[in-house]
Design a protein around this motif. Structure first.
Motif, PDB file in Angstrom:
ATOM      1  N   UNK A 136       0.852  -1.187   0.000  1.00 45.91           N
ATOM      2  CA  UNK A 136       0.000   0.000   0.000  1.00 45.91           C
ATOM      3  C   UNK A 136       0.888   1.238   0.000  1.00 45.91           C
ATOM      4  N   UNK A 137       0.415   2.257  -0.696  1.00 42.20           N
ATOM      5  CA  UNK A 137       1.232   3.454  -0.888  1.00 42.20           C
ATOM      6  C   UNK A 137       0.807   4.529   0.097  1.00 42.20           C
ATOM      7  N   UNK A 138       1.761   5.060   0.819  1.00 44.31           N
ATOM      8  CA  UNK A 138       1.441   6.088   1.820  1.00 44.31           C
ATOM      9  C   UNK A 138       1.905   7.480   1.396  1.00 44.31           C
ATOM     10  N   UNK A 139       2.999   7.560   0.649  1.00 39.92           N
ATOM     11  CA  UNK A 139       3.569   8.870   0.333  1.00 39.92           C
ATOM     12  C   UNK A 139       2.682   9.628  -0.651  1.00 39.92           C
ATOM     13  N   UNK A 140       2.215  10.827  -0.271  1.00 36.15           N
ATOM     14  CA  UNK A 140       1.398  11.602  -1.212  1.00 36.15           C
ATOM     15  C   UNK A 140       2.230  12.022  -2.428  1.00 36.15           C
ATOM     16  N   UNK A 141       1.597  12.146  -3.569  1.00 36.85           N
ATOM     17  CA  UNK A 141       2.298  12.613  -4.782  1.00 36.85           C
ATOM     18  C   UNK A 141       2.733  14.057  -4.562  1.00 36.85           C
ATOM     19  N   UNK A 142       3.941  14.433  -5.051  1.00 39.80           N
ATOM     20  CA  UNK A 142       4.361  15.825  -4.858  1.00 39.80           C
ATOM     21  C   UNK A 142       3.457  16.782  -5.632  1.00 39.80           C
ATOM     22  N   UNK A 143       3.343  17.989  -5.122  1.00 43.25           N
ATOM     23  CA  UNK A 143       2.461  18.952  -5.780  1.00 43.25           C
ATOM     24  C   UNK A 143       3.152  19.543  -7.016  1.00 43.25           C
ATOM     25  N   UNK A 144       2.367  20.157  -7.889  1.00 42.09           N
ATOM     26  CA  UNK A 144       2.912  20.746  -9.114  1.00 42.09           C
ATOM     27  C   UNK A 144       3.681  22.030  -8.812  1.00 42.09           C
ATOM     28  N   UNK A 145       3.349  22.682  -7.716  1.00 44.90           N
ATOM     29  CA  UNK A 145       4.084  23.909  -7.376  1.00 44.90           C
ATOM     30  C   UNK A 145       5.423  23.543  -6.716  1.00 44.90           C
ATOM     31  N   UNK A 146       6.402  24.427  -6.766  1.00 46.20           N
ATOM     32  CA  UNK A 146       7.753  24.065  -6.326  1.00 46.20           C
ATOM     33  C   UNK A 146       7.837  23.778  -4.824  1.00 46.20           C
ATOM     34  N   UNK A 147       8.682  22.818  -4.500  1.00 49.67           N
ATOM     35  CA  UNK A 147       9.018  22.550  -3.091  1.00 49.67           C
ATOM     36  C   UNK A 147      10.484  22.139  -3.059  1.00 49.67           C
ATOM     37  N   UNK A 148      11.259  22.804  -2.228  1.00 48.22           N
ATOM     38  CA  UNK A 148      12.701  22.496  -2.168  1.00 48.22           C
ATOM     39  C   UNK A 148      12.933  21.433  -1.097  1.00 48.22           C
ATOM     40  N   UNK A 149      13.605  20.373  -1.514  1.00 50.51           N
ATOM     41  CA  UNK A 149      13.761  19.220  -0.623  1.00 50.51           C
ATOM     42  C   UNK A 149      15.201  18.951  -0.195  1.00 50.51           C
ATOM     43  N   UNK A 150      16.148  19.718  -0.715  1.00 53.24           N
ATOM     44  CA  UNK A 150      17.540  19.391  -0.360  1.00 53.24           C
ATOM     45  C   UNK A 150      17.803  19.725   1.103  1.00 53.24           C
ATOM     46  N   UNK A 151      18.928  19.184   1.603  1.00 53.74           N
ATOM     47  CA  UNK A 151      19.268  19.331   3.018  1.00 53.74           C
ATOM     48  C   UNK A 151      19.440  20.803   3.397  1.00 53.74           C
ATOM     49  N   UNK A 152      19.311  21.074   4.698  1.00 57.59           N
ATOM     50  CA  UNK A 152      19.369  22.466   5.165  1.00 57.59           C
ATOM     51  C   UNK A 152      20.789  22.935   5.410  1.00 57.59           C
TER      52      UNK A 152
END
Ligand code: GLA
Length: 679
Positions: free
Chosen positions: A184-200
Motif C-alpha cells: 500500500x502506498x502512503x507517500x502523497x504525490x508531490x504537488x505541481x508547485x515548487x518545493x525544495x527538498x535538499x538538506x538544510x
C-alpha cells in the motif's frame, strides 16, 4: 498432493485402545514437523530443509545423524496453527555440524500463543542435542524460533530433529507466514508547485570544488535562484546546481528559491566552509546489492540516468557509487575482469568495463549528481580485485584526478597483511580475514593512511570506512577522517538480517554527529540480488520499517536496487520528503530505543527545531493495537502537534499529561510520527 492429504497419509504412531466394548477408537496420532510445509519459515537465507540442512545435507548434531527434522538458520521462525488440537511437541535441537566458522551459537525457543513455553539456553557447535518437550493443551498458534546465541552471526545452521506433535485425534496443521503481503502506498504525490527538498546544511572545505544541487519537486520548467551566496559561488538558474569554490572558512546563510508557473518556494541553506564535510548523511545509490561483480560503466551511467528520470534527484538523492569490480581481478574466469592490477608506474588499472573513469565522472556530474568508488586497504578487495595496499597515495590521487567524490574503503584482505601472508596472490589465501581487525593498533592504521591521503587531495571525498564494526569503529572513525563507517556485516533482503542489524545500532548511536555517521549497510528495497536481481524479499511493512529506521538512525541512505526497475511502491518508499528530512536533520543525532512494550520498540530522534521523530516499530508477528500514554519516557512533556510522516498529515494536538495516542502498528511494521512542541 494437498497438505491435508499429505498429513493424513503419514499419520503414524497410532495408539489404538480397546474400549470395554471392544470398539476401536483412534485417540492419538503423531504428526511429524517435517511433513508440514516448511517453506513459510523466515530465515537468514537459503531454503528451509525438510529432513536436510539448509545446504541440503544430512541433519547432523555433535556427530550424530538424524533422518527426520527441519534444518534452518539462526535466526529463523516458523509459525504453525494448531488450533488447540495438539497435546505435546517434542524434538531434539542443536547446531548442525556443517558450518564451523565464527563459533556457531544459537538458542532455540518455543512460543505458544505468544508466551515463551521453552528455551534450550545458548547452544554451541558440538553440544549434544537437547531435548525439547512442551505440553500444548489448548495452544492455537505455535512458533518455533531460533535466535543468535551471542556470536553475532545470524546464519548458523540449526536443526530441529525428530520433531513431532501428539494430537488427541485426527488433525491437520498449517504453517503460515504471519506478515501481510499487501503493498500500500502512503507517500502523497508531490504537488505541481515548487518545493525544495535538499538538506538544510552543506559542508565544504576551502579551495575544494563546490557542487550542490537545489533538489526540488514541482512542474518544470523551474527557475532557481539563491540570495546571499558567498563570493566564489554561482547558481545555474535552469538546473539549480551551485558551483564554484570558497577560498576561506566561514558560515553562510543562503536563501534558495525555486519558481515555476504554479508558484514559488524558498528554503534556507547553511553553507559551512571548514574542515568537515558530509554534514548530513550521504544519500545515493551503490552498485553492490544489485549488480555485485556484474557492474559496468554502462550500468552505472544508466543508474545515474534513472536517478534523474525517476525524479529521485529531486528528493536529494545524490551519489552514484561503484562498488567492487571496477578494478582488475587477475584470476577471474570472466575476461572482461581479467588483467594486471597496476601499470608499470604503479597506477591502478581499471578493468575493460571501465575504460574511462574521468569520462564517467564527468557524465555523472553533468547530471547534477556525484560519483563514488571502492577499494580496500589490503592488496585485493573482497572480490579479489586490486586493492590499495602499498599504493594508497597514488590511488587517492587517481580518484581525485578522475573527479570522484566518495570512497568506500573495505577491510577485506588487510587481515592477510597483518598475518604476513603473501600479499600479491589472492588465490592463495581467502580474501576476507578479520585478523587484526579486532585489535585497535592494527584496526585503525590502514584507514588512517588512506584518510590522510584523501585529505591531501584538492577535492572533497566522502570517506566511507567499511570493516563491519570491528574494534568499535564508531569510537575512532572520526580520528581517521572517516565520514561514515559500517557497523555491521553485510545486509541481505531478509527480515532476519534487517531486524538484527536494527537491534544492534543503539551502542554506536552516541557517536553520530554531522560529518560522522554510523552505517548499518545499504538499503534492500526494490530489485536487489547481488548479480541476480529479484524483488526484495522483505514484506511491504518490513520495507516501511527498514526505511523509517534507517532515517531515524541518521544512516547513509544508499539505494541498492536496479534503478531501471523502480516500481511505484519502491518510489513511494524513497521519495517521502518528510521521512527523508528526519534522516537529513542538521542536528545529526541518531535515534535510540527509549521504550520497549513487548515486541514494540519505540525509537526517538531529537531534531534541530526542538521537535522529536518517534518510530513505533513493531518487531512482533501480531499487530500492536494499544493506547499509548507513556510520553515522559520519550522525553515528551507539554503540548504537541503530532504528525504522521508517511502520510504527511497532522493527526492531533496532544497534551502529554492527559492525552493518549491510539496506535495500530502492523506486524513487522511501523508508525512514524513527529512531535512538534506548540509554542
Ligand atoms: C564486502 C562489503 C560489501 C561489498 C563487498 C564487495 O562484503 O561489506 O558491502 O562492498 O565486500 O566485494
Amino acid at each position: 498432493m494437498s497438505i491435508t492429504k499429505r498429513i493424513k497419509s503419514v499419520i503414524s504412531g497410532l495408539i489404538i485402545l480397546f474400549s470395554a466394548f471392544g470398539i476401536q477408537t483412534i485417540t492419538a496420532q503423531t504428526v511429524w514437523l517435517d511433513q508440514l510445509d516448511l517453506s513459510t519459515a523466515t530465515q537468514g537465507y537459503g531454503t528451509p530443509g525438510s529432513n536436510k540442512t539448509v545446504d541440503g545435507k544430512p541433519l547432523t548434531i555433535a556427530g550424530k545423524t538424524y533422518e527426520r527434522g527441519f534444518g534452518s538458520h539462526s535466526e529463523s521462525s516458523l509459525t504453525i496453527l494448531l488450533e488447540g488440537k495438539a497435546t505435546l511437541f517434542t524434538a531434539q535441537v542443536g547446531i548442525d555440524d556443517e558450518v564451523k566458522g565464527q563459533r556457531p551459537a544459537a538458542e532455540f525457543v518455543v512460543y505458544g500463543d505468544n508466551q515463551k513455553l521453552w528455551s534450550s539456553g545458548v547452544m554451541r557447535l558440538g553440544d549434544t542435542a537437547r531435548t525439547c518437550s512442551v505440553k500444548l493443551n489448548g495452544v492455537r498458534k505455535l512458533e518455533l524460533v531460533v535466535i543468535d546465541g551471542g556470536n553475532g552471526n545470524y546464519y548458523d545452521h540449526v536443526d530441529w530433529v525428530d520433531a513431532k506433535f501428539e494430537t488427541t485425534g485426527v488433525a491437520t496443521f498449517k504453517t503460515f507466514n504471519p506478515i501481510s503481503n499487501e503493498q500500500y502506498i502512503l507517500t502523497p504525490k508531490p504537488s505541481a508547485s515548487p518545493k525544495i527538498n535538499s538538506a538544510k546544511v552543506f559542508g565544504v572545505r576551502p579551495g575544494s570544488p563546490f557542487q550542490f544541487l537545489v533538489a526540488a519537486t514541482g512542474d518544470r520548467p523551474m527557475i532557481f535562484s539563491a540570495r546571499g551566496l558567498p563570493k566564489g559561488l554561482k547558481i545555474n538558474k535552469k538546473t539549480g546546481v551551485i558551483t564554484g569554490s570558497l577560498s576561506k572558512a566561514g558560515t553562510f546563510e543562503v536563501t534558495l528559491a525555486a519558481k515555476n508557473a504554479k508558484g514559488k518556494a524558498e528554503k534556507k541553506l547553511r553553507i559551512v566552509c571548514g574542515d568537515r564535510i558530509s554534514l548530513t548523511p550521504p544519500m545515493g545509490w551503490n552498485s553492490w546489492n544489485c549488480f555485485a561483480n556484474e557492474v559496468s560503466a554502462d550500468k552505472v551511467k544508466r543508474a545515474a540516468d534513472a536517478m534523474v528520470k525517476s525524479g529521485l534527484i529531486n528528493h536529494g538523492w545524490t551519489y552514484v557509487n561503484i562498488d567492487d569490480f571496477w578494478e582488475n581481478n587477475r584470476d577471474s574466469k570472466d575476461e572482461s575482469l581479467r588483467g594486471e592490477f597496476r601499470d608499470v608506474d604503479g597506477n591502478i588499472v581499471t578493468n575493460s568495463r571501465f575504460v574511462d573513469m574521468k569520462g564517467l565522472a564527468d557524465y555523472v556530474h553533468d547530471l547534477g549528481l556525484k560519483i563514488g568508488l571502492y577499494s580496500s586497504p589490503g592488496p585485493w578487495t573482497c572480490g579479489g580485485c586490486a586493492g590499495s595496499y602499498g599504493y594508497e597515495k597514488q590511488d587517492a590521487e587517481s580518484y581525485a584526478k578522475w573527479g570522484f567524490d566518495y570512497l568506500k574503503y573495505d577491510w577485506c584482505s588487510y587481515g592477510n597483511v597483518i598475518n604476513g601472508l603473501p600479499n600479491n596472490d589472492p588465490s592463495k589465501v581467502s580474501s576476507l580475514s578479520y585478523n587484526g581487525g579486532n585489535e585497535l593498533n592494527t584496526a585503525i592504521k590502514p584507514f588512517k593512511v588512506m584518510g590522510e591521503y584523501l585529505r591531501q587531495q584538492p577535492r572533497d571525498i566522502v570517506y566511507s570506512v567499511c570493516q563491519y564494526g570491528m574494534s568499535d569503529v564508531w569510537k575512532w572513525g572520526d580520528s581517521v577522517n572517516g565520514n561514515c563507517w559500517r557497523t555491521t556485516n553485510d545486509i541481505t533482503d531478509t527480515w532476519v538480517s534487517v531486524k538484527n542489524i536494527a537491534l544492534d545500532q543503539d551502542k554506536s548511536a552516541p557517536y553520530a554527529k554531522p560529518g560522522n555517521w554510523n552505517d548499518p549497510d545499504m538499503l534492500v528495497v526494490g530489485h536487489v540480488g547481488w548479480g541476480n536481481p529479484h524483488p526484495s524479499k522483505l514484506k511491504p511493512d518490513e520495507q516501511y520499517l527498514h526505511i523509517s529506521l534507517w532515517s531515524l538512525f541518521s544512516a547513509p541512505l544508499l539505494i541498492g536496487c536496479d534503478m531501471e526497475k523502480l516500481d511505484d511502491f519502491t518510489l513511494n518508499l524513497l521519495t517521502n520528503d518528510e521521512v527523508i528530512e528526519i534522516n537529513q536533520d542538521p542536528l545529526g543525532k541518531q535515534a535510540t530505543c527509549l521504550q520497549t512494550i513487548g515486541e514494540l520498540r519505540i525509537y526517538v530522534k531529537e531534531l534541530e527545531d526542538g521537535s522529536r521523530a518517534v518510530g513505533f516499530c513493531n518487531f512482533g508477528i501480531d499487530r500492536a493495537d494499544i493506547s499509548y500514554k507513556d510520553f515522559e519516557k520519550l522525553g515528551l512533556n507539554g503540548q504537541f502537534v503530532v504528525r504522521d510522516l508517511w502520510r504527511q498529515k497532522d493527526l492531533s494536538n496532544l497534551a502529554t499529561e492527559s492525552g493518549e495516542l491510539k496506535l495500530n502498528v502492523p506486524a513487522h511494521g511501523v508508525v512514524l510520527y513527529k512531535f512538534t512542541p506548540v509554542k
